[in-house]
Design a protein around this motif. Structure first.
Motif, PDB file in Angstrom:
ATOM      1  N   GLN A  54       0.824  -1.201   0.000  1.00 19.92           N
ATOM      2  CA  GLN A  54       0.000   0.000   0.000  1.00 19.92           C
ATOM      3  C   GLN A  54       0.869   1.267   0.000  1.00 19.92           C
ATOM      4  OE1 GLN A  54      -2.496  -0.646   3.529  1.00 19.92           O
ATOM      5  NE2 GLN A  54      -4.239  -1.009   2.173  1.00 19.92           N
ATOM      6  N   THR A  55       0.257   2.351  -0.466  1.00 16.77           N
ATOM      7  CA  THR A  55       0.884   3.662  -0.363  1.00 16.77           C
ATOM      8  C   THR A  55       0.202   4.418   0.767  1.00 16.77           C
ATOM      9  OG1 THR A  55       1.439   3.737  -2.721  1.00 16.77           O
ATOM     10  CG2 THR A  55       1.370   5.838  -1.539  1.00 16.77           C
ATOM     11  N   VAL A  56       0.994   4.854   1.747  1.00 14.40           N
ATOM     12  CA  VAL A  56       0.479   5.470   2.969  1.00 14.40           C
ATOM     13  C   VAL A  56       0.993   6.907   3.050  1.00 14.40           C
ATOM     14  CG1 VAL A  56       0.423   5.352   5.480  1.00 14.40           C
ATOM     15  CG2 VAL A  56       0.437   3.235   4.127  1.00 14.40           C
ATOM     16  N   LEU A  57       0.066   7.843   3.257  1.00 13.66           N
ATOM     17  CA  LEU A  57       0.417   9.241   3.482  1.00 13.66           C
ATOM     18  C   LEU A  57       0.352   9.518   4.979  1.00 13.66           C
ATOM     19  CD1 LEU A  57       0.990  12.166   2.530  1.00 13.66           C
ATOM     20  CD2 LEU A  57      -1.504  12.469   2.336  1.00 13.66           C
ATOM     21  N   VAL A  58       1.467   9.966   5.561  1.00 17.23           N
ATOM     22  CA  VAL A  58       1.536  10.269   6.989  1.00 17.23           C
ATOM     23  C   VAL A  58       1.660  11.781   7.158  1.00 17.23           C
ATOM     24  CG1 VAL A  58       2.801   9.925   9.138  1.00 17.23           C
ATOM     25  CG2 VAL A  58       2.629   8.057   7.477  1.00 17.23           C
ATOM     26  N   HIS A  59       0.659  12.391   7.773  1.00 18.85           N
ATOM     27  CA  HIS A  59       0.722  13.819   8.089  1.00 18.85           C
ATOM     28  C   HIS A  59       1.493  14.023   9.392  1.00 18.85           C
ATOM     29  CE1 HIS A  59      -1.885  15.265   4.927  1.00 18.85           C
ATOM     30  NE2 HIS A  59      -2.855  14.420   5.272  1.00 18.85           N
ATOM     31  N   ALA A  60       2.324  15.080   9.436  1.00 14.64           N
ATOM     32  CA  ALA A  60       3.187  15.364  10.596  1.00 14.64           C
ATOM     33  C   ALA A  60       4.123  14.191  10.848  1.00 14.64           C
ATOM     34  CB  ALA A  60       2.367  15.693  11.833  1.00 14.64           C
ATOM     35  N   ALA A  61       4.769  13.741   9.781  1.00 11.11           N
ATOM     36  CA  ALA A  61       5.572  12.522   9.837  1.00 11.11           C
ATOM     37  C   ALA A  61       6.836  12.671  10.666  1.00 11.11           C
ATOM     38  CB  ALA A  61       5.925  12.080   8.417  1.00 11.11           C
ATOM     39  N   ALA A  62       7.301  13.888  10.892  1.00 12.32           N
ATOM     40  CA  ALA A  62       8.512  14.086  11.682  1.00 12.32           C
ATOM     41  C   ALA A  62       8.223  14.304  13.160  1.00 12.32           C
ATOM     42  CB  ALA A  62       9.316  15.265  11.132  1.00 12.32           C
ATOM     43  N   TYR A 113       4.651  20.249   3.705  1.00 12.83           N
ATOM     44  CA  TYR A 113       3.241  20.529   3.939  1.00 12.83           C
ATOM     45  C   TYR A 113       2.921  21.963   3.523  1.00 12.83           C
ATOM     46  CZ  TYR A 113       5.184  22.402   8.333  1.00 12.83           C
ATOM     47  OH  TYR A 113       5.932  23.081   9.272  1.00 12.83           O
ATOM     48  N   GLY A 114       1.652  22.318   3.544  1.00  9.89           N
ATOM     49  CA  GLY A 114       1.252  23.688   3.179  1.00  9.89           C
ATOM     50  C   GLY A 114       0.660  23.748   1.796  1.00  9.89           C
ATOM     51  N   ASP A 115       0.518  24.963   1.284  1.00 12.73           N
ATOM     52  CA  ASP A 115      -0.082  25.180  -0.030  1.00 12.73           C
ATOM     53  C   ASP A 115       0.609  24.333  -1.095  1.00 12.73           C
ATOM     54  OD1 ASP A 115      -1.778  27.000   1.106  1.00 12.73           O
ATOM     55  OD2 ASP A 115      -0.623  28.766   0.486  1.00 12.73           O
ATOM     56  N   GLY A 116      -0.186  23.696  -1.930  1.00 19.00           N
ATOM     57  CA  GLY A 116       0.364  22.858  -2.991  1.00 19.00           C
ATOM     58  C   GLY A 116       0.640  21.426  -2.588  1.00 19.00           C
ATOM     59  N   LEU A 117       0.242  21.050  -1.355  1.00 15.23           N
ATOM     60  CA  LEU A 117       0.525  19.694  -0.883  1.00 15.23           C
ATOM     61  C   LEU A 117      -0.110  18.638  -1.778  1.00 15.23           C
ATOM     62  CD1 LEU A 117       1.524  17.625   1.223  1.00 15.23           C
ATOM     63  CD2 LEU A 117      -0.617  18.026   2.478  1.00 15.23           C
ATOM     64  N   VAL A 118      -1.352  18.854  -2.176  1.00 14.17           N
ATOM     65  CA  VAL A 118      -2.037  17.851  -3.000  1.00 14.17           C
ATOM     66  C   VAL A 118      -1.274  17.595  -4.288  1.00 14.17           C
ATOM     67  CG1 VAL A 118      -4.117  17.400  -4.354  1.00 14.17           C
ATOM     68  CG2 VAL A 118      -4.321  18.255  -2.013  1.00 14.17           C
ATOM     69  N   ASP A 119      -0.824  18.644  -4.927  1.00 14.54           N
ATOM     70  CA  ASP A 119      -0.078  18.483  -6.170  1.00 14.54           C
ATOM     71  C   ASP A 119       1.242  17.759  -5.944  1.00 14.54           C
ATOM     72  OD1 ASP A 119      -2.053  19.797  -7.601  1.00 14.54           O
ATOM     73  OD2 ASP A 119      -1.095  21.763  -7.432  1.00 14.54           O
ATOM     74  N   TYR A 155      -1.650  12.803  12.033  1.00 13.54           N
ATOM     75  CA  TYR A 155      -1.172  13.172  13.364  1.00 13.54           C
ATOM     76  C   TYR A 155      -1.065  14.685  13.505  1.00 13.54           C
ATOM     77  CZ  TYR A 155      -0.093   8.237  12.990  1.00 13.54           C
ATOM     78  OH  TYR A 155      -0.195   6.881  12.786  1.00 13.54           O
ATOM     79  N   GLY A 156      -1.758  15.403  12.582  1.00 18.43           N
ATOM     80  CA  GLY A 156      -1.802  16.845  12.683  1.00 18.43           C
ATOM     81  C   GLY A 156      -1.706  17.533  11.341  1.00 18.43           C
ATOM     82  N   THR A 157      -2.843  17.973  10.802  1.00 22.10           N
ATOM     83  CA  THR A 157      -2.865  18.772   9.582  1.00 22.10           C
ATOM     84  C   THR A 157      -4.114  19.645   9.631  1.00 22.10           C
ATOM     85  OG1 THR A 157      -2.819  18.735   7.154  1.00 22.10           O
ATOM     86  CG2 THR A 157      -4.106  17.028   8.223  1.00 22.10           C
ATOM     87  N   PRO A 158      -4.038  20.887   9.166  1.00 17.57           N
ATOM     88  CA  PRO A 158      -5.189  21.789   9.291  1.00 17.57           C
ATOM     89  C   PRO A 158      -6.314  21.534   8.293  1.00 17.57           C
ATOM     90  CG  PRO A 158      -3.362  22.912   8.215  1.00 17.57           C
ATOM     91  CD  PRO A 158      -2.837  21.582   8.666  1.00 17.57           C
ATOM     92  N   ASP A 159      -6.051  20.768   7.264  1.00 20.14           N
ATOM     93  CA  ASP A 159      -7.060  20.593   6.208  1.00 20.14           C
ATOM     94  C   ASP A 159      -7.233  19.119   5.855  1.00 20.14           C
ATOM     95  OD1 ASP A 159      -4.563  20.334   5.127  1.00 20.14           O
ATOM     96  OD2 ASP A 159      -4.847  21.762   3.499  1.00 20.14           O
ATOM     97  N   LEU A 160      -7.465  18.292   6.873  1.00 20.10           N
ATOM     98  CA  LEU A 160      -7.534  16.847   6.667  1.00 20.10           C
ATOM     99  C   LEU A 160      -8.626  16.454   5.689  1.00 20.10           C
ATOM    100  CD1 LEU A 160      -6.743  13.934   7.424  1.00 20.10           C
ATOM    101  CD2 LEU A 160      -8.441  14.074   9.268  1.00 20.10           C
TER     102      LEU A 160
END
Length: 308
Positions: A147-155, A195-201, A217-222
């Protein structure tokens, strides 16, 4: 015994080094002589009163839920452990009172496991809450090989564990972090993105078909980013936003004590698949400074308090 306590909610200045009675041990608990504890964001949020609607506080509160130490005394029915065993655990009870920033803590056996032999007490104390949080969100989301897993606040404290656990399961991991942490994330096996503007792209450039799992684990626009990036049939798990469950049909996770899950983390540590990052170690008398460092939000790795 010496213990850090607070008698009212507030800033780090409410924390005091005091003398408290040694805890009594229930039938299914053991008394642990604490060698080290650690500070998690939830600790100073509890101290500020943010969890008051959920958990009662019996002042004076001894804060702290992470522990690494040695069994000093056993209860009437604790065949799992014996005096002298080196243990670690997430000692969360149903109310706020007898925590782990003290020389001794009474811990139900369900909250403990044997400490990984390869870790110091300071390193082991950095694992339980953050490691269990990562492990249980990954379990709930059903992360598997391929699987491909996206981890927010990975650090962050939890995110670093999640990256390594997912990689150990054979997943491809994309992790969001500031650019200063990209090399560190890459060393853990993740593909870092800012993270931030342009993350989706930026994520779509790495995974054009989307991701199978989002771990938050922490993102303003989940909600927005998950809808834009989650592949059909994928799922999301969050420890921050109930919207992961209520709006996205995924999982909202509150970490639970679990000896079984701690044993799984121990196996990863002993296999060399889980690296522990300790940012700084404080003495018990300086626990307020440890809280301040964690609260500042610019520390990578765990903030540990050495007790004995």
């Amino acid at each position: 015994m010496r213990a850090i306590t607070y008698s009212r909610y507030g800033g780090a200045d409410v924390l005091e080094l005091t003398e408290q009675p040694t805890p009594k041990v229930g039938p299914d608990s053991v008394l642990v002589r604490v060698r080290a504890s650690s500070v998690n964001p939830v600790d100073w949020k509890v101290r500020q009163g943010y969890l008051d609607p959920l958990m009662d506080a019996d002042f004076p509160v001894v804060p702290g839920w992470d522990v690494a130490g040695v069994v000093e005394r056993v209860g009437l029915d604790t065949p799992e452990l014996a005096v002298g065993d080196e243990v670690y655990g997430y000692v969360r009870k149903d109310w706020m009172h007898g925590g782990t920033l003290a020389e001794y803590v009474a811990a139900p056996v369900r909250t403990l496991a044997r400490k990984p032999a390869s870790l110091s007490f300071e390193e082991a104390a950095a694992v339980p809450l953050a490691g269990l949080t990562a492990f249980q969100t990954i379990e709930r989301a059903g992360v598997t090989a391929g699987q491909t897993v996206l981890v927010h606040a990975a650090a962050g404290g939890v995110g670093q564990f999640a990256v390594q656990i997912a990689v150990a399961r054979g997943a491809r991991v994309i992790g969001t972090a500031s650019t200063t942490n990209h090399d560190h994330l890459a060393s853990l096996g993740a593909e870092p993105v800012e993270y931030g503007d342009g993350l989706v792209d930026r994520v779509r450039a790495l995974a054009p078909d989307g991701v199978d799992v989002v771990l938050d684990y922490g993102t303003p626009d989940l909600v927005e980013t998950t809808r834009a990036l989650l592949a059909p049939g994928g799922t999301v798990a969050s420890i921050v936003e109930a919207a992961a469950r209520d709006e996205l049909g995924g999982h909202y996770v509150w970490v639970r004590p679990s000896s079984h899950d701690l044993d799984a983390l121990t196996a990863l540590v002993e296999a060399g698949q889980l690296r522990i990052d300790v940012a700084e170690v404080f003495e018990l008398a300086d626990a307020a400074d440890a809280h301040r460092l964690s609260e500042g939000g610019h520390v990578r790795g765990k903030v540990v308090v050495r007790v004995d």
